[in-house]
Write an enzyme that holds these catalytic residues in place. Sequence first.
Site: not given
Length: 511
Positions: A164, A188, A191, A241, A296, A396
């Site tokens: 995301f 993909k 969402e 993740s 990240c 994290e």
Amino acid sequence: MTSTIDDRAETTPGTVPTLYHWAGGARLEGASGRTSEVTNPATGAVTAHLPLASDDEAAAVVAAAKAAFPAWRDTSLTKRTQILFRFRELLNARAGELAEIITSEHGKVLSDAAGEVARGQEVVEFACGIPHLLKGSATENASTKIDVHSIRQPLGVVGIISPFNFPAMVPMWFFPIAIATGNTVVLKPSEKVPTAALWIAELWREAGLPDGVFNVLHGDKTAVDHLLTNPDVKSISFVGSTPIARYVYETGTAHGKRVQALGGAKNHMVVLPDADLDLAADQAINAGFGSAGERCMAVSALVAVGDIADTLVDKIAERARGLRTGDGTRNTDMGPLVTKAAQERVSGYIDAGEQAGATVVVDGRTGTYDADGDGFFVGPTLLDHVGTDMTVYTDEIFGPVLSVLRVDTYDQAVQLVNANPYGNGTALFTHDGGAARRFSNEVEVGMIGINVPVPVPMAYYSFGGWKNSLFGDTHAHGSEGVHFFTRGKVVTTRWPDPSHAGLNLGFPTNT
């Protein structure tokens, strides 16, 4: 081009639109009966309903990509490159539209969203040089009258599962190179931020990309698992993740796929006593709180070496308190977190750090935000005297929380960085060239910055970490990206003497 935003589905005024999948160059309306909500994180308002694919719908999208592969594989490099150049020009002209979509669904400020698009465009430009990058090698008379040459060929249908936090840039780490090398793509997206992928699909169509070469599949674990197990999908590129990255890698490779799975991070910024502390404080703010820490490569652990800690913490705190948090479309420095759940999780980590003994120097759990509605805000947070056993350090967080750890020596700082299970990015701030060279050699991290807090490589280098920050043998983009999306062949040839080929005085072409 605004059709993806304004005409996401046939709706009446005042209703929330419904999105769609993209397969074979056209909309594929969701039919599973399952949906999720897309929200504007600055206001909390629901902006769209997203169809979540069934296994059959996922299969249909993959089938569209598979059907397009033979013709695209056999399309000349010249024609592929021409389409890439057209895509580049269209994206340059309309980058602002894409940035607005990113801000509306992720929440990052518009300038940050524009920077994301620009960094993704770098990979498009790198992929425009694919004829040179795909050149093989040749050896004449490897044996008597026997020649040998090497070539690289595409894999087929490739899957991209993106996070995301970078709705445009992370997919663009992969699909420009995948498409340029002759593969077809099923993307993909997360969402939480689906519309950017659909906007990009329509831009590809306008650029002249054949139907079925770029496809978008929306969904949850059902869609992910289908990509990981469908034998027609030959590779998976994933960013997310660490637990999910491990699952993607293990599941994908168990089903015979090539997988590059980029996982989590705990990025350290080490500041030596000789560093410019004003520069270090500025860059700690930029790297720790940009995009609300949802990167990240965000710096989340600052390691202060020697007796500079008090001064450095004061400088960072002064700057953090002056940041404006609010709606990313306004004149703000930092936007919201992506969802209510993210807001609650980050606030919970701050609570845990305080309870464990960390000093909350700047507290982002409460504050005034320049936004309407009920947005998902946590302000810049600075924690001092953080220990390596505290969850604010071990986990994290993915939020605007900067933890300060204090050590006495350079060696202790390197030991702390190397003991961490993540190895994505790190930075050293110093004026000492010898220390910088030693740090670059000794630290066990994939991407290193010297007086650069967010050392994301340019597109012609490759992006990726070490240890639990990467599962797989290949990093993203650059030369490693080209190799990931292609397979090598070596051809050994012996020919009889050539025969007469006839006359043709026309100028030879490369089409």
